[in-house]
Design a protein around this motif. Structure first.
Motif, PDB file in Angstrom:
ATOM      1  N   PHE A 107      31.388  25.281  14.219  1.00 13.05           N
ATOM      2  CA  PHE A 107      31.053  26.406  14.103  1.00 13.05           C
ATOM      3  C   PHE A 107      32.011  27.787  14.035  1.00 13.05           C
ATOM      4  N   ASN A 108      31.915  29.271  13.390  1.00 10.20           N
ATOM      5  CA  ASN A 108      33.115  30.290  13.730  1.00 10.20           C
ATOM      6  C   ASN A 108      32.353  30.455  14.166  1.00 10.20           C
ATOM      7  N   ILE A 109      33.448  31.203  15.889  1.00 11.18           N
ATOM      8  CA  ILE A 109      32.464  31.450  16.941  1.00 11.18           C
ATOM      9  C   ILE A 109      33.093  33.727  16.083  1.00 11.18           C
ATOM     10  N   TYR A 110      33.644  33.711  15.566  1.00  6.25           N
ATOM     11  CA  TYR A 110      33.516  34.875  14.924  1.00  6.25           C
ATOM     12  C   TYR A 110      32.456  35.473  13.921  1.00  6.25           C
ATOM     13  N   GLY A 111      31.343  34.884  14.155  1.00  8.47           N
ATOM     14  CA  GLY A 111      30.525  34.913  12.770  1.00  8.47           C
ATOM     15  C   GLY A 111      30.576  34.315  11.238  1.00  8.47           C
ATOM     16  N   TYR A 112      30.100  35.153  10.272  1.00  4.60           N
ATOM     17  CA  TYR A 112      30.354  34.817   9.330  1.00  4.60           C
ATOM     18  C   TYR A 112      31.647  36.076   8.553  1.00  4.60           C
ATOM     19  N   GLU A 113      32.360  36.198   8.833  1.00  7.65           N
ATOM     20  CA  GLU A 113      33.484  36.968   9.203  1.00  7.65           C
ATOM     21  C   GLU A 113      34.641  36.558   8.808  1.00  7.65           C
ATOM     22  N   GLY A 114      34.645  35.235  10.375  1.00  9.74           N
ATOM     23  CA  GLY A 114      36.062  34.603  10.976  1.00  9.74           C
ATOM     24  C   GLY A 114      36.524  33.762  10.260  1.00  9.74           C
ATOM     25  N   GLY A 115      37.682  33.423  10.456  1.00  5.72           N
ATOM     26  CA  GLY A 115      38.828  32.881   9.844  1.00  5.72           C
ATOM     27  C   GLY A 115      38.998  31.373  10.150  1.00  5.72           C
ATOM     28  N   HIS A 116      40.257  30.674   9.986  1.00  8.43           N
ATOM     29  CA  HIS A 116      39.729  29.766  10.131  1.00  8.43           C
ATOM     30  C   HIS A 116      40.327  29.197  11.274  1.00  8.43           C
ATOM     31  N   SER A 117      41.156  30.140  12.388  1.00 10.93           N
ATOM     32  CA  SER A 117      41.539  29.883  13.922  1.00 10.93           C
ATOM     33  C   SER A 117      40.539  30.977  14.512  1.00 10.93           C
ATOM     34  N   SER A 118      39.084  30.751  14.284  1.00 13.97           N
ATOM     35  CA  SER A 118      38.197  30.693  15.240  1.00 13.97           C
ATOM     36  C   SER A 118      37.158  29.396  14.925  1.00 13.97           C
ATOM     37  N   ILE A 119      37.330  28.790  13.790  1.00 12.25           N
ATOM     38  CA  ILE A 119      36.125  27.428  14.000  1.00 12.25           C
ATOM     39  C   ILE A 119      36.333  27.066  14.890  1.00 12.25           C
ATOM     40  N   LEU A 120      35.206  26.280  16.086  1.00 12.90           N
ATOM     41  CA  LEU A 120      35.933  26.010  17.013  1.00 12.90           C
ATOM     42  C   LEU A 120      35.053  23.823  16.621  1.00 12.90           C
ATOM     43  N   PHE A 121      35.548  22.419  17.835  1.00 13.63           N
ATOM     44  CA  PHE A 121      35.379  22.063  17.158  1.00 13.63           C
ATOM     45  C   PHE A 121      35.256  20.986  18.454  1.00 13.63           C
ATOM     46  N   MET A 122      34.221  19.991  17.919  1.00 11.41           N
ATOM     47  CA  MET A 122      33.815  19.374  19.384  1.00 11.41           C
ATOM     48  C   MET A 122      34.903  17.352  19.075  1.00 11.41           C
ATOM     49  N   ASP A 123      34.334  16.555  19.859  1.00  9.57           N
ATOM     50  CA  ASP A 123      35.435  15.778  19.947  1.00  9.57           C
ATOM     51  C   ASP A 123      34.061  14.491  19.439  1.00  9.57           C
ATOM     52  N   ALA A 124      34.304  13.800  18.363  1.00  7.04           N
ATOM     53  CA  ALA A 124      33.048  13.425  17.559  1.00  7.04           C
ATOM     54  C   ALA A 124      32.964  12.371  18.582  1.00  7.04           C
ATOM     55  N   ASP A 125      33.770  11.491  19.231  1.00  7.46           N
ATOM     56  CA  ASP A 125      33.411  10.666  19.827  1.00  7.46           C
ATOM     57  C   ASP A 125      33.314  10.415  21.306  1.00  7.46           C
ATOM     58  N   ALA A 126      33.299  11.774  21.611  1.00 11.22           N
ATOM     59  CA  ALA A 126      32.458  12.283  23.429  1.00 11.22           C
ATOM     60  C   ALA A 126      31.019  12.389  23.356  1.00 11.22           C
ATOM     61  N   HIS A 127      30.662  13.065  22.060  1.00  8.17           N
ATOM     62  CA  HIS A 127      29.564  13.293  21.661  1.00  8.17           C
ATOM     63  C   HIS A 127      28.554  11.712  21.013  1.00  8.17           C
ATOM     64  N   SER A 128      29.231  10.703  20.524  1.00  7.48           N
ATOM     65  CA  SER A 128      28.602   9.532  20.679  1.00  7.48           C
ATOM     66  C   SER A 128      28.555   8.824  22.311  1.00  7.48           C
ATOM     67  N   ARG A 129      29.364   9.066  22.771  1.00  7.72           N
ATOM     68  CA  ARG A 129      29.207   8.930  24.470  1.00  7.72           C
ATOM     69  C   ARG A 129      28.051   9.457  24.848  1.00  7.72           C
ATOM     70  N   ASN A 130      28.230  10.776  25.037  1.00 11.34           N
ATOM     71  CA  ASN A 130      27.013  11.552  25.640  1.00 11.34           C
ATOM     72  C   ASN A 130      25.481  10.817  24.843  1.00 11.34           C
ATOM     73  N   ARG A 131      25.586  10.477  23.754  1.00 12.04           N
ATOM     74  CA  ARG A 131      24.427  10.077  23.638  1.00 12.04           C
ATOM     75  C   ARG A 131      24.134   8.763  23.436  1.00 12.04           C
ATOM     76  N   ILE A 132      24.861   7.713  23.805  1.00 17.28           N
ATOM     77  CA  ILE A 132      24.627   6.914  24.164  1.00 17.28           C
ATOM     78  C   ILE A 132      24.238   6.598  25.401  1.00 17.28           C
ATOM     79  N   ILE A 133      24.303   7.011  26.237  1.00 21.08           N
ATOM     80  CA  ILE A 133      24.210   7.343  27.418  1.00 21.08           C
ATOM     81  C   ILE A 133      23.632   7.894  27.644  1.00 21.08           C
ATOM     82  N   MET A 134      22.980   9.237  27.499  1.00 20.92           N
ATOM     83  CA  MET A 134      21.924   9.417  27.304  1.00 20.92           C
ATOM     84  C   MET A 134      20.735   8.610  26.901  1.00 20.92           C
ATOM     85  N   THR A 135      20.692   8.212  26.277  1.00 22.37           N
ATOM     86  CA  THR A 135      19.732   7.059  25.607  1.00 22.37           C
ATOM     87  C   THR A 135      19.182   5.864  26.578  1.00 22.37           C
TER      88      THR A 135
END
Length: 213
Positions: A107-135
């Motif tokens: 997601f670009n936190i500046y909105g539709y006019e933002g550049g590459h420096s304002s894109i947010l990142f998340m760790d896919a492995d951390a997301h998978s761990r959260n999903r597994i533990i939640m389930t």
């Protein structure tokens, strides 16, 4: 937040209880809850407002702050959310954290006019761990409580923490069956807080585990 990323405990976590007039944190030795679901909900709402066209984030420092919130939430699966006589990991916080991670991925936190420096990142492995533990934790709210009304906003609006009906429906059905009353929902099974018959604001160790098994 830098300290919390290394050690997840009450001394390093963000404050979730603030004074409405001053904005200062409320310090209470009896309040032993990290409330990571509050942080997750904040991120979800922030992303939704920016998606709607509002410009909320303006500077690189603010981008870095939101990205740090993402890092903060990535460790929800291994953070003990309640620090008291009842030490729990609960799917409520993990659901909110997982939903927040999904909302910010790319997601670009500046909105539709933002550049590459304002894109947010998340760790896919951390997301998978959260999903597994939640389930694995659902349909229970935690090791000490069989269910909790807070599961409803975690699994439905605004978080929609899981798209799996086989995971979501049993937890929601348990909430409806055990907690729904004539005037609304109880917080959890045999919740007597603030009622005439319950004069104690604190539950004894093991009490909820016995009542809500």
């Amino acid at each position: 937040m830098e300290y919390f990323k290394r050690v997840q405990n009450l001394d390093t976590c963000l404050h979730s209880r603030l004074d409405y007039e001053t904005g200062e944190p409320i310090y209470d030795d009896h309040y032993k809850n990290l409330q990571m679901d509050c942080i997750g909900l904040y991120v979800i709402q922030l992303v939704q407002m920016i998606h709607s066209g509002l410009q909320i984030v303006y500077t690189k420092d603010e981008v870095a702050f939101v990205q740090n919130l993402v890092f903060y939430l990535e460790r929800a699966y291994r953070s003990v959310d309640q620090h008291s006589a009842r030490v729990n990991k609960n799917p409520i916080s993990i659901c909110m954290a997982k939903a927040a991670l999904e909302s910010v991925a790319g997601f670009n936190i500046y909105g539709y006019e933002g550049g590459h420096s304002s894109i947010l990142f998340m760790d896919a492995d951390a997301h998978s761990r959260n999903r597994i533990i939640m389930t694995n934790l659902l349909p229970r709210e935690s090791a000490s409580k069989g269910t909790d009304a807070s599961l409803i906003p975690s699994l439905c609006w605004p978080a929609y923490g899981t798209c799996s009906t086989s995971t979501r429906l049993p937890a929601l059905e348990r909430c409806l069956e055990r907690l729904k009353g004539v005037y609304g929902f109880k917080r959890f099974t045999r919740d007597g807080y603030a009622t005439v018959l319950d004069t104690n604001s604190e539950y004894q160790p093991g009490e909820l585990m016995v009542c809500c098994s």
